[in-house]
Design a protein around this motif. Structure first.
Motif, mmCIF file in Angstrom:
data_model
loop_
_atom_site.group_PDB
_atom_site.id
_atom_site.type_symbol
_atom_site.label_atom_id
_atom_site.label_comp_id
_atom_site.label_asym_id
_atom_site.label_seq_id
_atom_site.Cartn_x
_atom_site.Cartn_y
_atom_site.Cartn_z
ATOM 1 N N GLU A 205 5.046 0.944 -17.573
ATOM 2 C CA GLU A 205 4.597 -0.321 -16.988
ATOM 3 C C GLU A 205 4.386 -0.105 -15.486
ATOM 4 N N LEU A 206 3.136 -0.293 -15.044
ATOM 5 C CA LEU A 206 2.767 -0.084 -13.646
ATOM 6 C C LEU A 206 2.495 -1.427 -12.979
ATOM 7 N N ASN A 207 3.146 -1.678 -11.859
ATOM 8 C CA ASN A 207 2.902 -2.867 -11.039
ATOM 9 C C ASN A 207 2.687 -2.406 -9.606
ATOM 10 N N LEU A 208 1.499 -2.655 -9.081
ATOM 11 C CA LEU A 208 1.166 -2.220 -7.724
ATOM 12 C C LEU A 208 0.480 -3.338 -6.955
ATOM 13 N N ASP A 209 0.838 -3.463 -5.699
ATOM 14 C CA ASP A 209 0.079 -4.259 -4.745
ATOM 15 C C ASP A 209 -0.684 -3.271 -3.894
ATOM 16 N N ILE A 210 -1.998 -3.465 -3.789
ATOM 17 C CA ILE A 210 -2.847 -2.537 -3.052
ATOM 18 C C ILE A 210 -3.586 -3.297 -1.958
ATOM 19 N N SER A 211 -3.505 -2.782 -0.748
ATOM 20 C CA SER A 211 -4.284 -3.295 0.380
ATOM 21 C C SER A 211 -5.270 -2.206 0.770
ATOM 22 N N ILE A 212 -6.533 -2.575 0.852
ATOM 23 C CA ILE A 212 -7.575 -1.624 1.229
ATOM 24 C C ILE A 212 -8.104 -2.023 2.590
ATOM 25 N N ILE A 213 -8.111 -1.081 3.488
ATOM 26 C CA ILE A 213 -8.616 -1.316 4.839
ATOM 27 C C ILE A 213 -9.767 -0.361 5.064
ATOM 28 N N THR A 214 -10.932 -0.906 5.368
ATOM 29 C CA THR A 214 -12.115 -0.093 5.613
ATOM 30 C C THR A 214 -12.625 -0.436 7.008
ATOM 31 N N ALA A 215 -12.262 0.387 7.975
ATOM 32 C CA ALA A 215 -12.662 0.141 9.358
ATOM 33 C C ALA A 215 -13.927 0.898 9.723
ATOM 34 N N GLN A 216 -14.213 2.000 9.020
ATOM 35 C CA GLN A 216 -15.413 2.803 9.267
ATOM 36 C C GLN A 216 -16.161 2.960 7.959
ATOM 37 N N GLU A 217 -17.462 2.949 8.031
ATOM 38 C CA GLU A 217 -18.262 3.144 6.835
ATOM 39 C C GLU A 217 -18.001 4.546 6.289
ATOM 40 N N GLY A 218 -17.703 4.619 5.002
ATOM 41 C CA GLY A 218 -17.461 5.907 4.369
ATOM 42 C C GLY A 218 -16.010 6.350 4.366
ATOM 43 N N ARG A 219 -15.111 5.568 4.956
ATOM 44 C CA ARG A 219 -13.689 5.921 4.985
ATOM 45 C C ARG A 219 -12.863 4.669 4.721
ATOM 46 N N SER A 220 -11.866 4.811 3.857
ATOM 47 C CA SER A 220 -10.970 3.701 3.543
ATOM 48 C C SER A 220 -9.535 4.193 3.554
ATOM 49 N N GLU A 221 -8.646 3.241 3.711
ATOM 50 C CA GLU A 221 -7.220 3.506 3.674
ATOM 51 C C GLU A 221 -6.614 2.564 2.654
ATOM 52 N N LEU A 222 -5.851 3.092 1.697
ATOM 53 C CA LEU A 222 -5.203 2.287 0.677
ATOM 54 C C LEU A 222 -3.705 2.321 0.891
ATOM 55 N N LEU A 223 -3.098 1.151 0.951
ATOM 56 C CA LEU A 223 -1.652 1.033 1.065
ATOM 57 C C LEU A 223 -1.153 0.510 -0.273
ATOM 58 N N THR A 224 -0.332 1.282 -0.967
ATOM 59 C CA THR A 224 0.151 0.897 -2.287
ATOM 60 C C THR A 224 1.661 0.739 -2.261
ATOM 61 N N VAL A 225 2.127 -0.376 -2.819
ATOM 62 C CA VAL A 225 3.553 -0.654 -2.925
ATOM 63 C C VAL A 225 3.791 -1.243 -4.308
ATOM 64 N N GLY A 226 4.796 -0.733 -5.009
ATOM 65 C CA GLY A 226 5.065 -1.278 -6.332
ATOM 66 C C GLY A 226 6.073 -0.451 -7.091
ATOM 67 N N SER A 227 5.932 -0.494 -8.425
ATOM 68 C CA SER A 227 6.890 0.218 -9.268
ATOM 69 C C SER A 227 6.206 0.766 -10.511
ATOM 70 N N LEU A 228 6.828 1.767 -11.082
ATOM 71 C CA LEU A 228 6.415 2.351 -12.354
ATOM 72 C C LEU A 228 7.678 2.461 -13.190
ATOM 73 N N LYS A 229 7.692 1.762 -14.329
ATOM 74 C CA LYS A 229 8.857 1.781 -15.216
ATOM 75 C C LYS A 229 8.490 2.527 -16.485
ATOM 76 N N GLY A 230 9.369 3.387 -16.909
ATOM 77 C CA GLY A 230 9.146 4.161 -18.118
ATOM 78 C C GLY A 230 9.582 5.585 -17.919
ATOM 79 N N LEU A 231 9.388 6.410 -18.942
ATOM 80 C CA LEU A 231 9.828 7.805 -18.912
ATOM 81 C C LEU A 231 11.321 7.885 -18.581
ATOM 82 N N ASN A 232 12.075 6.902 -19.068
ATOM 83 C CA ASN A 232 13.526 6.795 -18.862
ATOM 84 C C ASN A 232 13.919 6.650 -17.398
#
Length: 161
Positions: free
Chosen positions: A50-77
């Protein structure tokens, strides 16, 4: 003399019109958007994740982006905390409507305990340094669908300043 003045005036008006058209036609503007990804995955051996992520994408320049990911992954014990910052380069591709994207760099925050092999196998579209195709469709004034060749990645809501 009148011909020179008229010719210069026409030339000047054409140049100014071209510059004004170019400045008004340039449609790309910096933006940022947010999305939440909730996904139920199955590992190769049949275990559920089970994947739960909050993603913020910041694109300040054309052709380049920055992704900020915060969340959790449950499973695989295990229950993993995810907190990463990814830098993505985006270029035009040979396919109409698609761009070629590549994760150029990743930064893990100290709280992130998700193993890289699990992250790359179940969460990322491709490993860092490997190009993948991406399509972005505008759904409304401030809503974008970001998808790959075969499956959607997420819908992103643009934040107006």
């Amino acid at each position: 003399m009148n011909r020179i003045i008229i010719g210069f005036t026409v030339f000047f008006v054409v140049i100014l019109s071209g510059v004004a058209l170019y400045l008004n036609h340039s449609s790309w503007k910096p933006f940022r958007c947010h999305t939440h990804v909730s996904s139920h995955l199955v590992s190769l051996d049949g275990r559920k994740l089970e994947l739960n992520l909050d993603i913020s994408i910041i694109t300040a320049q054309e052709g380049r982006s920055e992704l900020l990911t915060v969340g959790s992954l449950k499973g695989l014990n295990n229950n993993y905390a995810i907190s990463r910052r990814m830098f993505v380069s985006i270029k035009d591709s040979d396919f109409r409507g698609f761009t070629k994207a590549m994760i150029t760099r990743e930064e893990r925050q100290p709280i992130d305990n998700n193993p890289d092999d699990v992250w790359q196998q179940y969460v990322l579209p491709e490993a860092p340094g490997v190009a993948f195709y991406m399509e972005t469709k505008r759904l409304s004034k401030n809503l974008f669908l970001v998808k790959g060749l075969t499956n959607p990645f997420f819908v992103c809501a643009v934040i107006e300043n």
